[in-house]
Design a protein around this motif. Structure first.
Motif, mmCIF file in Angstrom:
data_model
loop_
_atom_site.group_PDB
_atom_site.id
_atom_site.type_symbol
_atom_site.label_atom_id
_atom_site.label_comp_id
_atom_site.label_asym_id
_atom_site.label_seq_id
_atom_site.Cartn_x
_atom_site.Cartn_y
_atom_site.Cartn_z
ATOM 1 N N ILE A 17 31.319 47.573 94.659
ATOM 2 C CA ILE A 17 29.949 48.032 93.826
ATOM 3 C C ILE A 17 29.798 46.981 92.708
ATOM 4 O O ILE A 17 30.678 46.754 91.812
ATOM 5 C CB ILE A 17 30.180 49.348 93.663
ATOM 6 C CG1 ILE A 17 30.770 50.449 94.832
ATOM 7 C CG2 ILE A 17 28.723 49.826 93.292
ATOM 8 C CD1 ILE A 17 31.072 51.845 94.469
ATOM 9 N N ILE A 18 28.542 46.593 92.708
ATOM 10 C CA ILE A 18 28.205 45.790 91.459
ATOM 11 C C ILE A 18 26.917 46.405 90.965
ATOM 12 O O ILE A 18 26.004 46.497 91.474
ATOM 13 C CB ILE A 18 27.779 44.265 92.077
ATOM 14 C CG1 ILE A 18 29.039 43.675 92.755
ATOM 15 C CG2 ILE A 18 27.363 43.443 90.824
ATOM 16 C CD1 ILE A 18 28.669 42.536 93.352
ATOM 17 N N PHE A 19 27.111 46.521 89.588
ATOM 18 C CA PHE A 19 25.917 46.981 88.478
ATOM 19 C C PHE A 19 25.385 45.603 87.967
ATOM 20 O O PHE A 19 26.315 44.972 87.152
ATOM 21 C CB PHE A 19 26.457 48.078 87.610
ATOM 22 C CG PHE A 19 26.841 49.193 88.361
ATOM 23 C CD1 PHE A 19 26.015 50.411 88.368
ATOM 24 C CD2 PHE A 19 27.981 49.534 88.992
ATOM 25 C CE1 PHE A 19 26.181 51.520 88.899
ATOM 26 C CE2 PHE A 19 28.371 50.611 89.438
ATOM 27 C CZ PHE A 19 27.371 51.815 89.509
ATOM 28 N N GLN A 20 24.205 45.349 88.117
ATOM 29 C CA GLN A 20 23.736 44.358 87.445
ATOM 30 C C GLN A 20 22.354 44.840 86.847
ATOM 31 O O GLN A 20 21.178 45.468 87.309
ATOM 32 C CB GLN A 20 23.026 43.146 88.463
ATOM 33 C CG GLN A 20 22.844 41.928 87.865
ATOM 34 C CD GLN A 20 22.553 41.053 89.051
ATOM 35 O OE1 GLN A 20 21.648 41.043 89.881
ATOM 36 N NE2 GLN A 20 23.573 39.828 89.168
ATOM 37 N N GLY A 21 22.230 44.727 85.330
ATOM 38 C CA GLY A 21 21.109 45.139 84.704
ATOM 39 C C GLY A 21 20.783 44.508 83.368
ATOM 40 O O GLY A 21 21.518 43.580 83.031
ATOM 41 N N ALA A 22 19.953 45.723 82.525
ATOM 42 C CA ALA A 22 19.854 45.134 80.982
ATOM 43 C C ALA A 22 19.604 46.417 80.476
ATOM 44 O O ALA A 22 19.615 47.299 80.858
ATOM 45 C CB ALA A 22 18.637 44.364 80.976
ATOM 46 N N TYR A 23 19.842 46.242 79.268
ATOM 47 C CA TYR A 23 19.667 47.235 78.036
ATOM 48 C C TYR A 23 18.716 47.206 76.916
ATOM 49 O O TYR A 23 18.566 45.957 76.618
ATOM 50 C CB TYR A 23 21.034 47.877 77.775
ATOM 51 C CG TYR A 23 21.815 46.896 76.946
ATOM 52 C CD1 TYR A 23 21.830 47.034 75.613
ATOM 53 C CD2 TYR A 23 22.489 45.885 77.457
ATOM 54 C CE1 TYR A 23 22.603 46.363 74.805
ATOM 55 C CE2 TYR A 23 23.193 44.998 76.599
ATOM 56 C CZ TYR A 23 23.295 45.366 75.325
ATOM 57 O OH TYR A 23 23.883 44.378 74.460
ATOM 58 N N ASP A 24 18.223 48.074 76.276
ATOM 59 C CA ASP A 24 17.684 47.776 75.053
ATOM 60 C C ASP A 24 18.340 49.142 74.019
ATOM 61 O O ASP A 24 19.355 49.483 74.229
ATOM 62 C CB ASP A 24 16.216 48.186 75.030
ATOM 63 C CG ASP A 24 15.796 49.632 75.799
ATOM 64 O OD1 ASP A 24 16.356 50.474 75.885
ATOM 65 O OD2 ASP A 24 14.673 49.643 76.324
ATOM 66 N N ASN A 25 17.590 49.491 72.932
ATOM 67 C CA ASN A 25 18.149 50.512 72.068
ATOM 68 C C ASN A 25 18.396 51.961 72.697
ATOM 69 O O ASN A 25 18.992 52.724 71.956
ATOM 70 C CB ASN A 25 17.416 50.437 70.782
ATOM 71 C CG ASN A 25 17.591 49.196 69.969
ATOM 72 O OD1 ASN A 25 18.472 48.174 70.074
ATOM 73 N ND2 ASN A 25 16.526 48.696 69.034
#
Length: 229
Positions: free
Chosen positions: A184-192
């Motif tokens: 299972i692969i989680f690919q993402g981005a984040y902010d504050n």
């Protein structure tokens, strides 16, 4: 009309009975072997349902970070294909026909909750032993009571991750969980405030009668302070 209602009720009770037998005979022990870090199964509790279960509305960009530790896996378009992907995903450890209906709409009663922690070192490399993940699938059977037993959601958990990395400049990350059943692969981005992205899966095996499946499980969204460490 009354006859139709009675027939539907009898059919529903039979289905719950079959499901409960499957839970007690198979899922209580969970699906686990020496080559994996995955535990998958559905359990029962004695008592009455407390209602709800799935995190209604999931994680949103409103409010403050840390309001809830639960995230969501969903379909941003609420497509019926989401249920198909969820059932394909669980086919590594469960006959998909044993799973009820599952909505991709983040606001529906059924759906998928996500609990996870991704721990990275100062260089941006994942610390596998300190990273984990739990997926709870609240299908149409979850939280129903049959003969005094409350049917719980079908859960898939990993006690540790396999590999991953984060770029704290671009605020992008990728984390992989892998065992003998698949990855299972989680690919993402984040902010504050929010971490979000896409969940992919590739099964290495399947229960009898099915072939190993792969694809996009759905979108995920979770408070960044709960997920990224």
């Amino acid at each position: 009309m009354q006859e139709a209602i009675m027939t539907n009720s009898i059919f529903k009770n039979k289905m719950l009975g079959v499901l409960l037998l499957a839970v007690l005979s198979l899922s209580a022990c969970a699906k686990k072997d020496s080559s994996s870090v995955r535990v998958a199964g559905r359990t029962t509790n004695t008592g009455t349902t407390s209602g709800g279960g799935v995190s209604q509305g999931g994680t949103t960009t409103s409010g403050t970070c840390g309001t809830s530790s639960a995230g969501k896996i969903f379909d941003q378009y609420a497509s019926p294909q989401f249920e198909t992907q969820v059932k394909n995903f669980v086919s590594a450890t469960l006959d998909p026909q044993s799973l009820g209906t599952v909505s991709g709409n983040i606001n529906d009663r059924t759906g998928v909750d996500l609990f996870a922690t991704f721990k990275f070192d100062s260089a941006g490399s994942l610390i596998p032993a300190e990273s984990n993940m739990l997926i709870k699938i609240f299908d149409s059977y979850a939280n129903q009571v049959y003969q005094g037993q409350v049917i719980q959601p079908y859960s898939v958990s990993f006690s540790q991750a396999s590999e991953g990395m984060i770029d704290r400049n671009t605020r992008q990350f990728q984390v992989k969980f892998r065992d003998g059943y698949g990855e299972i692969i989680f690919q993402g981005a984040y902010d504050n405030s929010i971490a979000e992205g896409t969940v992919y899966y590739q099964n290495y095996t399947a229960v009898s009668g099915y072939q190993p499946a792969s694809g996009t499980l759905g979108n995920f969204r979770m408070y960044a302070c709960s997920l990224i460490k």
